[in-house]
Design a protein around this motif. Structure first.
Motif, PDB file in Angstrom:
ATOM      1  N   UNK A   1       0.823  -1.202   0.000  1.00 58.99           N
ATOM      2  CA  UNK A   1       0.000   0.000   0.000  1.00 58.99           C
ATOM      3  C   UNK A   1       0.850   1.242   0.000  1.00 58.99           C
ATOM      4  N   UNK A   2       0.211   2.376  -0.202  1.00 64.63           N
ATOM      5  CA  UNK A   2       0.964   3.634  -0.275  1.00 64.63           C
ATOM      6  C   UNK A   2       1.269   4.220   1.097  1.00 64.63           C
ATOM      7  N   UNK A   3       0.479   3.913   2.102  1.00 62.59           N
ATOM      8  CA  UNK A   3       0.687   4.536   3.403  1.00 62.59           C
ATOM      9  C   UNK A   3       1.667   3.754   4.254  1.00 62.59           C
ATOM     10  N   UNK A   4       2.426   4.458   5.089  1.00 63.68           N
ATOM     11  CA  UNK A   4       3.320   3.814   6.031  1.00 63.68           C
ATOM     12  C   UNK A   4       4.324   2.896   5.375  1.00 63.68           C
ATOM     13  N   UNK A   5       4.972   3.371   4.314  1.00 67.91           N
ATOM     14  CA  UNK A   5       5.811   2.523   3.486  1.00 67.91           C
ATOM     15  C   UNK A   5       6.886   1.798   4.281  1.00 67.91           C
ATOM     16  N   UNK A   6       7.694   2.529   5.010  1.00 69.72           N
ATOM     17  CA  UNK A   6       8.835   1.909   5.677  1.00 69.72           C
ATOM     18  C   UNK A   6       8.398   0.980   6.802  1.00 69.72           C
ATOM     19  N   UNK A   7       7.375   1.377   7.542  1.00 62.95           N
ATOM     20  CA  UNK A   7       6.860   0.524   8.603  1.00 62.95           C
ATOM     21  C   UNK A   7       6.298  -0.765   8.016  1.00 62.95           C
ATOM     22  N   UNK A   8       5.620  -0.623   6.886  1.00 64.50           N
ATOM     23  CA  UNK A   8       5.053  -1.814   6.252  1.00 64.50           C
ATOM     24  C   UNK A   8       6.135  -2.801   5.850  1.00 64.50           C
ATOM     25  N   UNK A   9       7.198  -2.304   5.222  1.00 61.95           N
ATOM     26  CA  UNK A   9       8.234  -3.205   4.752  1.00 61.95           C
ATOM     27  C   UNK A   9       8.947  -3.899   5.906  1.00 61.95           C
ATOM     28  N   UNK A  10       9.015  -3.258   7.068  1.00 60.20           N
ATOM     29  CA  UNK A  10       9.628  -3.914   8.213  1.00 60.20           C
ATOM     30  C   UNK A  10       8.790  -5.105   8.672  1.00 60.20           C
ATOM     31  N   UNK A  11       7.481  -5.044   8.459  1.00 58.10           N
ATOM     32  CA  UNK A  11       6.586  -6.067   8.971  1.00 58.10           C
ATOM     33  C   UNK A  11       6.178  -7.106   7.926  1.00 58.10           C
ATOM     34  N   UNK A  12       6.293  -6.798   6.663  1.00 65.34           N
ATOM     35  CA  UNK A  12       5.670  -7.612   5.620  1.00 65.34           C
ATOM     36  C   UNK A  12       6.463  -8.869   5.309  1.00 65.34           C
ATOM     37  N   UNK A  13       5.787 -10.019   5.314  1.00 63.94           N
ATOM     38  CA  UNK A  13       6.437 -11.259   4.907  1.00 63.94           C
ATOM     39  C   UNK A  13       6.705 -11.261   3.412  1.00 63.94           C
ATOM     40  N   UNK A  14       5.984 -10.393   2.636  1.00 59.68           N
ATOM     41  CA  UNK A  14       6.241 -10.312   1.198  1.00 59.68           C
ATOM     42  C   UNK A  14       7.664  -9.821   0.945  1.00 59.68           C
ATOM     43  N   UNK A  15       8.167  -8.955   1.819  1.00 59.50           N
ATOM     44  CA  UNK A  15       9.550  -8.512   1.707  1.00 59.50           C
ATOM     45  C   UNK A  15      10.500  -9.700   1.767  1.00 59.50           C
ATOM     46  N   UNK A  16      10.233 -10.627   2.677  1.00 58.35           N
ATOM     47  CA  UNK A  16      11.082 -11.810   2.798  1.00 58.35           C
ATOM     48  C   UNK A  16      11.016 -12.665   1.543  1.00 58.35           C
ATOM     49  N   UNK A  17       9.844 -12.754   0.927  1.00 58.80           N
ATOM     50  CA  UNK A  17       9.695 -13.563  -0.275  1.00 58.80           C
ATOM     51  C   UNK A  17      10.499 -12.981  -1.424  1.00 58.80           C
ATOM     52  N   UNK A  18      10.414 -11.651  -1.600  1.00 59.27           N
ATOM     53  CA  UNK A  18      11.176 -10.994  -2.666  1.00 59.27           C
ATOM     54  C   UNK A  18      12.671 -11.205  -2.450  1.00 59.27           C
ATOM     55  N   UNK A  19      13.098 -11.118  -1.204  1.00 63.27           N
ATOM     56  CA  UNK A  19      14.523 -11.209  -0.897  1.00 63.27           C
ATOM     57  C   UNK A  19      15.054 -12.640  -0.956  1.00 63.27           C
ATOM     58  N   UNK A  20      14.283 -13.598  -0.427  1.00 61.59           N
ATOM     59  CA  UNK A  20      14.829 -14.927  -0.177  1.00 61.59           C
ATOM     60  C   UNK A  20      14.298 -16.031  -1.080  1.00 61.59           C
ATOM     61  N   UNK A  21      13.130 -15.821  -1.698  1.00 64.90           N
ATOM     62  CA  UNK A  21      12.523 -16.924  -2.433  1.00 64.90           C
ATOM     63  C   UNK A  21      12.284 -16.493  -3.870  1.00 64.90           C
ATOM     64  N   UNK A  22      12.812 -17.271  -4.807  1.00 65.43           N
ATOM     65  CA  UNK A  22      12.821 -16.869  -6.202  1.00 65.43           C
ATOM     66  C   UNK A  22      11.556 -17.346  -6.911  1.00 65.43           C
ATOM     67  N   UNK A  23      10.506 -16.551  -6.820  1.00 67.45           N
ATOM     68  CA  UNK A  23       9.274 -16.868  -7.518  1.00 67.45           C
ATOM     69  C   UNK A  23       8.662 -15.587  -8.048  1.00 67.45           C
ATOM     70  N   UNK A  24       7.974 -15.612  -9.174  1.00 69.45           N
ATOM     71  CA  UNK A  24       7.275 -14.402  -9.652  1.00 69.45           C
ATOM     72  C   UNK A  24       6.200 -13.992  -8.657  1.00 69.45           C
ATOM     73  N   UNK A  25       6.075 -12.683  -8.473  1.00 68.90           N
ATOM     74  CA  UNK A  25       5.081 -12.132  -7.547  1.00 68.90           C
ATOM     75  C   UNK A  25       4.248 -11.082  -8.290  1.00 68.90           C
ATOM     76  N   UNK A  26       2.935 -11.263  -8.261  1.00 70.89           N
ATOM     77  CA  UNK A  26       1.985 -10.297  -8.836  1.00 70.89           C
ATOM     78  C   UNK A  26       1.495  -9.415  -7.701  1.00 70.89           C
ATOM     79  N   UNK A  27       1.652  -8.095  -7.875  1.00 64.44           N
ATOM     80  CA  UNK A  27       1.273  -7.136  -6.834  1.00 64.44           C
ATOM     81  C   UNK A  27       0.333  -6.110  -7.433  1.00 64.44           C
ATOM     82  N   UNK A  28      -0.772  -5.874  -6.732  1.00 66.25           N
ATOM     83  CA  UNK A  28      -1.711  -4.825  -7.167  1.00 66.25           C
ATOM     84  C   UNK A  28      -2.262  -4.139  -5.926  1.00 66.25           C
ATOM     85  N   UNK A  29      -2.342  -2.823  -5.965  1.00 66.58           N
ATOM     86  CA  UNK A  29      -2.953  -2.053  -4.886  1.00 66.58           C
ATOM     87  C   UNK A  29      -3.557  -0.804  -5.464  1.00 66.58           C
ATOM     88  N   UNK A  30      -4.534  -0.262  -4.743  1.00 71.19           N
ATOM     89  CA  UNK A  30      -5.163   0.979  -5.212  1.00 71.19           C
ATOM     90  C   UNK A  30      -4.255   2.154  -4.947  1.00 71.19           C
TER      91      UNK A  30
END
Length: 274
Positions: A245-274
């Motif tokens: 999402x657009x709000x709270x960018x840095x706080x979100x990335x500290x908490x998001x497991x999606x960050x771990x997936x991008x960093x550690x697991x090599x799979x395509x990721x589809x992302x969509x947000x308003x």
């Protein structure tokens, strides 16, 4: 026909991102727009700052050499498109505010594809780096992040659902863009806390209308700790998420497991947000 935006920084050409776009083109003809971002973009430094301290500017090579690399990458993109019969455009006049301009570019695209490992790796090899975060935050169309390592195109679709508006929005956007993939084996996995899937009747009614081979799955353990392990057991998955999402960018990335997936697991990721 879709308009697919391929975003490269001037110094790095993602072969995997192009291969993914080519695969989509074989499914349905597309216009590929190669957006080659300036390798000297300091937009994030002036506009956003660097959390937790002073900005550290990247060290660039000789300007003439940088321009030669960028020109070589543009020529490579043009050659690949011509050899494969793909209608294409090149946008390489994005100037000093490339990340701002790429947001505008995404407004006029159906989909953006980014190589998840090479995007501005010169300012941060561990992804998502700051430029990747800002690009994902400000995009105005869905994005697919593609790893550089060899991978097979999706056999299974994994819909990450946490009951939020964002996760439902991502699922709907995926179905609109890729109805042909909705026939693949699909798992809607609840990745939140609690004993029940939120609004289960509603999300099942929606998803079952689009995905003909659908399974609902609730993890019985902490999703942050075990989701990546579970995902690794799926055969050639593509992960669909609305997590950025657009709000709270840095706080979100500290908490998001999606960050771990991008960093550690090599799979395509589809992302969509308003």
């Amino acid at each position: 026909m879709k308009k697919i935006l391929l975003a490269f920084d001037g110094q790095h050409f993602s072969e995997s991102a192009f291969d993914f776009a080519y695969h989509l083109h074989t499914m349905q003809p597309a216009l590929l727009t190669g957006a080659f971002l300036s390798h000297k973009d300091y937009t994030t430094v002036w506009q956003y700052g660097v959390p937790g301290g002073a900005a550290v500017l990247p060290t660039w090579g000789l300007e003439d050499e940088d321009e030669k690399v960028a020109e070589k990458n543009i020529h490579h993109f043009e050659t690949l498109c011509q050899n494969n019969g793909i209608d294409f455009r090149v946008h390489n006049d994005l100037g000093a505010y490339a990340l701002y301009e790429i947001s505008k570019e995404s407004r006029f695209a159906d989909l953006m594809i980014i190589g998840s490992e090479l995007f501005y790796e010169n300012i941060g090899r561990i992804q998502p780096n700051d430029y990747m975060k800002y690009a994902l935050r400000d995009t105005e169309c869905p994005v697919i992040l593609v790893p550089e390592e060899k991978f097979k195109f999706p056999d299974n679709i994994v819909l990450a659902y946490d009951g939020s508006e964002s996760s439902v929005y991502a699922i709907k956007q995926f179905t609109y863009l890729f109805p042909e993939w909705c026939k693949k084996r699909t798992i809607l996995v609840y990745v939140g806390e609690g004993n029940e899937i939120p609004s289960q009747i509603y999300i099942e009614e929606l998803a079952a209308r689009h995905f003909s081979n659908l399974t609902l799955f609730k993890m019985d353990v902490s999703p942050r700790n075990h989701f990546i392990t579970w995902l690794a057991d799926q055969k050639n998955p593509l992960l669909v998420t609305g997590a950025f999402g657009r709000g709270g960018l840095n706080e979100f990335f500290r908490k998001s497991f999606i960050t771990d997936i991008i960093r550690d697991y090599k799979t395509p990721v589809f992302i969509a947000h308003k």
